[in-house]
Design a protein around this motif. Structure first.
Motif, PDB file in Angstrom:
ATOM      1  N   CYS A  90      46.677  39.272  49.814  1.00 52.80           N
ATOM      2  CA  CYS A  90      45.746  39.959  48.855  1.00 52.80           C
ATOM      3  C   CYS A  90      45.965  40.038  47.544  1.00 52.80           C
ATOM      4  O   CYS A  90      46.880  40.283  47.021  1.00 52.80           O
ATOM      5  N   PRO A  91      44.921  39.656  46.630  1.00 52.55           N
ATOM      6  CA  PRO A  91      45.279  39.793  45.094  1.00 52.55           C
ATOM      7  C   PRO A  91      45.447  40.670  44.597  1.00 52.55           C
ATOM      8  O   PRO A  91      45.851  41.019  43.361  1.00 52.55           O
ATOM      9  N   ARG A  92      44.971  41.904  45.245  1.00 53.99           N
ATOM     10  CA  ARG A  92      45.240  43.250  44.550  1.00 53.99           C
ATOM     11  C   ARG A  92      46.576  43.664  44.876  1.00 53.99           C
ATOM     12  O   ARG A  92      47.131  44.354  43.981  1.00 53.99           O
ATOM     13  N   CYS A  93      47.078  43.861  46.041  1.00 51.83           N
ATOM     14  CA  CYS A  93      48.178  44.368  46.444  1.00 51.83           C
ATOM     15  C   CYS A  93      49.515  43.500  47.248  1.00 51.83           C
ATOM     16  O   CYS A  93      50.507  43.956  47.354  1.00 51.83           O
ATOM     17  N   ALA A  94      49.203  42.042  47.239  1.00 53.22           N
ATOM     18  CA  ALA A  94      49.942  41.197  47.765  1.00 53.22           C
ATOM     19  C   ALA A  94      50.222  41.323  49.267  1.00 53.22           C
ATOM     20  O   ALA A  94      51.109  40.690  49.765  1.00 53.22           O
ATOM     21  N   ALA A  95      49.429  42.253  50.035  1.00 52.29           N
ATOM     22  CA  ALA A  95      49.692  42.670  51.450  1.00 52.29           C
ATOM     23  C   ALA A  95      49.272  41.323  52.107  1.00 52.29           C
ATOM     24  O   ALA A  95      48.390  40.451  51.440  1.00 52.29           O
ATOM     25  N   PHE A  96      49.366  40.914  53.502  1.00 57.30           N
ATOM     26  CA  PHE A  96      48.777  39.836  54.256  1.00 57.30           C
ATOM     27  C   PHE A  96      47.344  40.034  54.298  1.00 57.30           C
ATOM     28  O   PHE A  96      46.776  41.192  54.280  1.00 57.30           O
ATOM     29  N   LEU A  97      46.747  38.961  54.505  1.00 53.66           N
ATOM     30  CA  LEU A  97      45.269  39.023  54.620  1.00 53.66           C
ATOM     31  C   LEU A  97      45.078  38.787  56.206  1.00 53.66           C
ATOM     32  O   LEU A  97      45.930  37.765  56.624  1.00 53.66           O
ATOM     33  N   VAL A  98      44.271  39.404  56.991  1.00 52.18           N
ATOM     34  CA  VAL A  98      44.072  39.244  58.378  1.00 52.18           C
ATOM     35  C   VAL A  98      42.756  39.147  58.700  1.00 52.18           C
ATOM     36  O   VAL A  98      41.934  39.418  57.843  1.00 52.18           O
ATOM     37  N   ALA A  99      42.261  38.377  59.776  1.00 50.47           N
ATOM     38  CA  ALA A  99      41.132  38.502  60.221  1.00 50.47           C
ATOM     39  C   ALA A  99      40.466  39.829  60.596  1.00 50.47           C
ATOM     40  O   ALA A  99      40.997  40.410  61.311  1.00 50.47           O
ATOM     41  N   GLY A 100      39.222  39.917  60.085  1.00 52.85           N
ATOM     42  CA  GLY A 100      38.452  41.249  60.458  1.00 52.85           C
ATOM     43  C   GLY A 100      36.970  41.028  60.251  1.00 52.85           C
ATOM     44  O   GLY A 100      36.696  39.989  59.902  1.00 52.85           O
ATOM     45  N   GLU A 101      36.466  42.140  60.547  1.00 53.03           N
ATOM     46  CA  GLU A 101      34.696  41.730  60.565  1.00 53.03           C
ATOM     47  C   GLU A 101      34.426  42.731  59.287  1.00 53.03           C
ATOM     48  O   GLU A 101      34.809  43.760  59.295  1.00 53.03           O
ATOM     49  N   GLU A 102      33.640  41.957  58.575  1.00 55.91           N
ATOM     50  CA  GLU A 102      32.975  42.797  57.306  1.00 55.91           C
ATOM     51  C   GLU A 102      31.588  41.928  57.169  1.00 55.91           C
ATOM     52  O   GLU A 102      31.480  40.907  57.268  1.00 55.91           O
ATOM     53  N   GLY A 103      30.406  42.792  56.909  1.00 54.12           N
ATOM     54  CA  GLY A 103      29.273  42.471  56.826  1.00 54.12           C
ATOM     55  C   GLY A 103      28.909  41.424  57.824  1.00 54.12           C
ATOM     56  O   GLY A 103      27.818  40.576  57.652  1.00 54.12           O
ATOM     57  N   VAL A 162      40.357  40.027  55.300  1.00 53.77           N
ATOM     58  CA  VAL A 162      40.826  41.356  54.636  1.00 53.77           C
ATOM     59  C   VAL A 162      42.004  41.896  54.549  1.00 53.77           C
ATOM     60  O   VAL A 162      42.923  41.453  55.123  1.00 53.77           O
ATOM     61  N   CYS A 163      42.242  42.713  53.708  1.00 51.37           N
ATOM     62  CA  CYS A 163      43.759  43.136  53.393  1.00 51.37           C
ATOM     63  C   CYS A 163      44.272  44.071  54.819  1.00 51.37           C
ATOM     64  O   CYS A 163      43.747  44.887  55.021  1.00 51.37           O
ATOM     65  N   ALA A 164      45.539  43.706  54.985  1.00 56.91           N
ATOM     66  CA  ALA A 164      46.057  44.236  56.348  1.00 56.91           C
ATOM     67  C   ALA A 164      46.663  45.570  55.656  1.00 56.91           C
ATOM     68  O   ALA A 164      46.719  46.512  56.490  1.00 56.91           O
ATOM     69  N   ALA A 165      46.766  46.029  54.370  1.00 51.45           N
ATOM     70  CA  ALA A 165      47.200  47.240  54.066  1.00 51.45           C
ATOM     71  C   ALA A 165      45.970  48.110  53.632  1.00 51.45           C
ATOM     72  O   ALA A 165      46.278  49.250  53.155  1.00 51.45           O
ATOM     73  N   ARG A 166      44.696  47.589  53.939  1.00 53.14           N
ATOM     74  CA  ARG A 166      43.563  48.446  53.692  1.00 53.14           C
ATOM     75  C   ARG A 166      43.453  48.950  52.415  1.00 53.14           C
ATOM     76  O   ARG A 166      42.912  49.901  52.302  1.00 53.14           O
ATOM     77  N   CYS A 167      43.646  47.864  51.142  1.00 51.96           N
ATOM     78  CA  CYS A 167      43.569  48.342  49.911  1.00 51.96           C
ATOM     79  C   CYS A 167      41.905  48.099  49.789  1.00 51.96           C
ATOM     80  O   CYS A 167      41.548  48.617  48.452  1.00 51.96           O
ATOM     81  N   GLY A 168      41.025  47.744  50.694  1.00 55.01           N
ATOM     82  CA  GLY A 168      39.629  47.439  50.176  1.00 55.01           C
ATOM     83  C   GLY A 168      39.311  45.860  50.016  1.00 55.01           C
ATOM     84  O   GLY A 168      38.166  45.695  49.956  1.00 55.01           O
ATOM     85  N   PHE A 169      40.309  45.068  49.485  1.00 55.67           N
ATOM     86  CA  PHE A 169      39.842  43.917  49.270  1.00 55.67           C
ATOM     87  C   PHE A 169      39.337  43.123  50.606  1.00 55.67           C
ATOM     88  O   PHE A 169      39.942  43.005  51.814  1.00 55.67           O
ATOM     89  N   VAL A 170      38.345  42.190  50.176  1.00 59.14           N
ATOM     90  CA  VAL A 170      37.686  41.505  51.318  1.00 59.14           C
ATOM     91  C   VAL A 170      37.370  39.978  50.783  1.00 59.14           C
ATOM     92  O   VAL A 170      36.950  40.199  49.549  1.00 59.14           O
ATOM     93  N   HIS A 171      37.899  39.030  51.342  1.00 58.74           N
ATOM     94  CA  HIS A 171      37.619  37.642  50.923  1.00 58.74           C
ATOM     95  C   HIS A 171      36.558  37.135  51.473  1.00 58.74           C
ATOM     96  O   HIS A 171      36.464  36.881  52.603  1.00 58.74           O
ATOM     97  N   TRP A 172      35.457  37.243  50.513  1.00 57.47           N
ATOM     98  CA  TRP A 172      34.034  37.051  51.136  1.00 57.47           C
ATOM     99  C   TRP A 172      34.017  35.347  51.502  1.00 57.47           C
ATOM    100  O   TRP A 172      33.039  35.106  52.263  1.00 57.47           O
ATOM    101  N   ASP A 173      34.780  34.535  50.795  1.00 47.13           N
ATOM    102  CA  ASP A 173      34.507  32.991  50.979  1.00 47.13           C
ATOM    103  C   ASP A 173      33.223  32.287  50.869  1.00 47.13           C
ATOM    104  O   ASP A 173      32.934  31.604  51.944  1.00 47.13           O
ATOM    105  N   ASN A 174      32.348  32.864  49.766  1.00 45.30           N
ATOM    106  CA  ASN A 174      31.022  32.463  49.828  1.00 45.30           C
ATOM    107  C   ASN A 174      31.016  31.081  49.175  1.00 45.30           C
ATOM    108  O   ASN A 174      31.992  30.680  48.407  1.00 45.30           O
TER     109      ASN A 174
END
Length: 161
Positions: free
Chosen positions: A7-20, A26-38
């Motif tokens: 995560c570029p906000r809090c440095a936690a691991f990013l994990v697969a999740g559903e968004e949109g 998405v951030c594993a620490a739930r800081c709210g970061f989503v990598h939209w990868d558009n």
């Protein structure tokens, strides 16, 4: 999926999740970061110069591989103004009015191509990205089946109507 791991906000691991409605990182620490990868927006110019179509070869491409003039859309930039900027930067030419040909997915490079036709004038001066160019009569121009070649196909079909 992207190759992002942290995560570029809090440095936690990013994990697969559903968004949109899609799987995203998405951030594993739930800081709210989503990598939209558009996909990145890319501009393409089908340049008409002295009645012929200008195709160029990038230094990184194989000999004999030519394509349209392309470049990334800048933040806050109007796409038609951006395609004129790319023509000026890469060819040293002044562009006339840009006419939209179409918008094309280019999944292989994770881009979306916004293609325009424009007439340009001046003296061709290739920038450091380009190795060489060719001028092709429109009736000799052949589209290719991916990326900007789809815009060439549509432009040629529009000319025949």
């Amino acid at each position: 999926m992207s190759d992002w791991r942290f995560c570029p906000r809090c440095a936690a691991f990013l994990v697969a999740g559903e968004e949109g409605g899609r799987e995203r990182l998405v951030c594993a620490a739930r800081c709210g970061f989503v990598h939209w990868d558009n996909p990145a927006p890319v501009l393409a110019a089908l340049v008409e110069y002295e009645g012929r179509i200008l195709l160029a070869r990038n230094h990184a491409w194989a000999p004999g591989a030519f394509g349209l003039i392309t470049g990334f859309l800048e933040r806050g930039e109007d796409p038609a103004a951006g395609v004129a900027r790319e023509v000026r930067e890469e060819l040293g030419l002044t562009a006339g009015r840009a006419t939209l040909i179409g918008v094309y997915p280019f999944a292989r490079r994770h881009e979306v191509v916004i293609a325009y036709h424009l007439r340009a004038h001046g003296e061709i001066r290739l920038n450091e990205e380009l190795a060489e160019f060719r001028l092709i009569a429109p009736d000799k121009l052949k589209p290719w089946d991916f990326g900007t070649g789809l815009a060439v196909r549509d432009w040629l079909q529009g000319r025949r109507r």
